[in-house]
Design a protein around this motif. Structure first.
Motif: not given
Length: 503
Positions: A249-267
């Motif tokens: 409990e208490g670990i950081a949770v990030a504001a999220s991304l749409i899945d395609a945008h996460a893929g874009g960020l990943g590559v």
């Protein structure tokens, strides 16, 4: 020594909710996926063009895959959690309980999926207003965005509309489930809801389309607290969510991304040194990330806003903070290939032969094409067979959801050869659609030299090769194939404070 070394390793969890499954990964500080799990989720199709899911089913799947990837890992080494998800619409009441998005009153089916096209007449009315916010979505809003879906609910399900407490984009629903905080991600509200990073919500737009009730409650239902992707949400993981997910409990949770945008960020930020690529030593703006799964998204970033007809954006900081994003896309790619192959009369024969050779149907088809190609390259096999791929409308750059698909050059043959050829022609049609999007982006001012592919279809060598052949651009695949999950984990790593920024 080995014990001490072990203690120094930091891990981040990325959770990716796709159209048909939820996946999680445990990723270390170098961006390597060390554990990975997947679980299917349910899709209801009560009538044509209606696609629904259950937020409870999705959350349960998130919990089970997360528990699986962190099993046996020392909890103190897990530093952050990031979510990405399809840009589907989640509807809950004032007590955050699921609310029906269907006329059957089935409350557990409370998600209208991104690919749902029920709001066709509503999107026509919205586009007819020619409101200024539409200039940020290529000039015409897509039926896959949220305002037409909201309007559809108001017009068709007045009982649900009266009871609504909150409308969430699915990525924001997940960060709320994890933290109890209703903050929204800049990515979702900018890309799918008409929020702008400089002006926020535009009251006149919502009033003009008949959704003035959202303005009245100061946008509480759709979000009036917006965070940048990767920013820490609230106080981190709540005790209840921590128990559900098997995380501390208490670990950081990030504001999220749409899945395609996460893929874009990943590559899109991949290190390409030493591969003699045209984008080496060039700014990241010379790259396009293509995330290809059920549908495909083409992500290009720029220093200044570029308006591209029929292509979504420019969206400021929606994927890479500080850069403008343009997003092209194709509504059905993996879904289209599957539809064409499984619907063919020779499919049972293909399935049997693939099973006998212990290969997937697509690996088998690819080797079958190699067998029949004779002396010319495989692409020439379809010299007189052509597919127009817009079976589910055209997302970009024509932005016409009324378009239908077409096949030209059919014969009376019904065998495996013909199935392999129509499969090839479909992939070529998708690649030609990508070329159309890239040419439109370049004509508007993008300078694109290299394509970076990720997602399920990037694992198909024929799909990758046809994109290289047809666009005339080198295609880069990341060594870490689960780029979308890496993108989600990057968010968690940023929220944890272990890294100073997304970059």
């Amino acid at each position: 020594m080995p014990g001490e070394q072990q203690a120094a390793v930091k891990y981040y969890v990325g959770v990716d909710v796709g159209s048909g499954s939820v996946r999680a990964a445990l990723v270390d500080g170098f961006g390597t996926v060390v554990a990975h799990a997947e679980q299917p989720i349910q899709v209801w199709e009560p009538q044509p063009d209606h696609y629904e899911q259950s937020s409870a089913d999705i959350w349960a799947a998130c919990c089970s895959v997360t528990k699986e990837v962190v099993r046996g890992v020392d909890a103190s080494q897990i530093r952050g959690l990031g979510f990405d998800a399809t840009c589907s619409l989640v509807v809950v009441d004032k007590q955050f309980q699921p609310l029906a998005v269907n006329s059957e009153g089935q409350n557990h089916r409370n998600v209208i999926m991104w690919m749902d096209h029920r709001a066709a007449s509503q999107v026509e009315c919205i586009n007819a207003t020619q409101h200024r916010v539409l200039s940020y979505v290529g000039g015409a809003m897509s039926v896959e965005m949220q305002p037409p879906k909201l309007l559809w609910i108001k017009e068709n399900l007045p009982e649900s509309w009266e009871k609504v407490g909150y409308f969430f984009d699915l990525p924001d629903f997940l960060s709320w489930k994890a933290t109890g905080v209703t903050a929204r991600s800049l990515c979702t509200v900018v890309c799918k809801w008409t929020y702008t990073s400089d002006r926020g919500w535009d009251d006149s737009f919502w009033k003009m389309i008949g959704l003035e009730d959202l303005v009245k409650d100061k946008y509480e239902k759709i979000g009036n607290h917006v965070l940048s992707p990767g920013e820490a949400v609230g106080e981190g993981l709540t005790p209840g969510a921590a128990q559900d997910l098997g995380l501390p409990e208490g670990i950081a949770v990030a504001a999220s991304l749409i899945d395609a945008h996460a893929g874009g960020l990943g590559v899109i930020g991949a290190d390409v040194k030493g591969h003699n690529l045209p984008c080496e030593n060039q700014p990241i703006t010379s790259r396009v990330a293509m995330i290809c799964g059920t549908s495909s998204c083409h992500m290009g970033v720029s220093e200044t806003p570029i308006f591209v007809p029929g292509v979504w954006g420019p969206y400021f900081s929606a994927m890479v903070p500080g850069l403008w994003l343009n997003e092209g896309g194709q509504s059905a790619t993996g879904k289209l290939i599957d539809h064409v192959v499984r619907g063919h009369v020779a499919f049972p024969e293909l399935e049997a032969k693939a099973a006998a050779s212990a290969h997937s149907i697509y690996t088998y088809l690819n080797s079958h094409l190699d067998l029949i190609k004779k002396s010319l390259p495989v692409g020439f096999l379809t010299v007189d067979l052509h597919v127009w791929p817009d079976f589910h409308g055209n997302r970009s750059p024509l932005a016409d959801l009324t378009l239908k698909g077409m096949v030209v050059g059919l014969t009376l043959s019904r065998g495996l050869d013909e199935l392999a050829l129509i499969y090839l022609a479909t992939i070529q049609a998708i690649a030609l659609g990508t070329r159309h999007i890239l040419e439109t982006m370049q004509a508007a001012g993008h300078d694109i030299t290299t394509l970076f592919l990720c997602g399920g279809l990037s694992k198909n060598p024929l799909f990758v090769q046809m994109h290289a052949d047809i666009t005339g651009k080198p295609v880069v695949l990341s060594k870490e194939v689960e780029s979308v999950l890496v993108g989600a984990a990057i968010l968690g790593a940023c929220a944890s404070g272990d890294f100073a920024s997304i970059q």
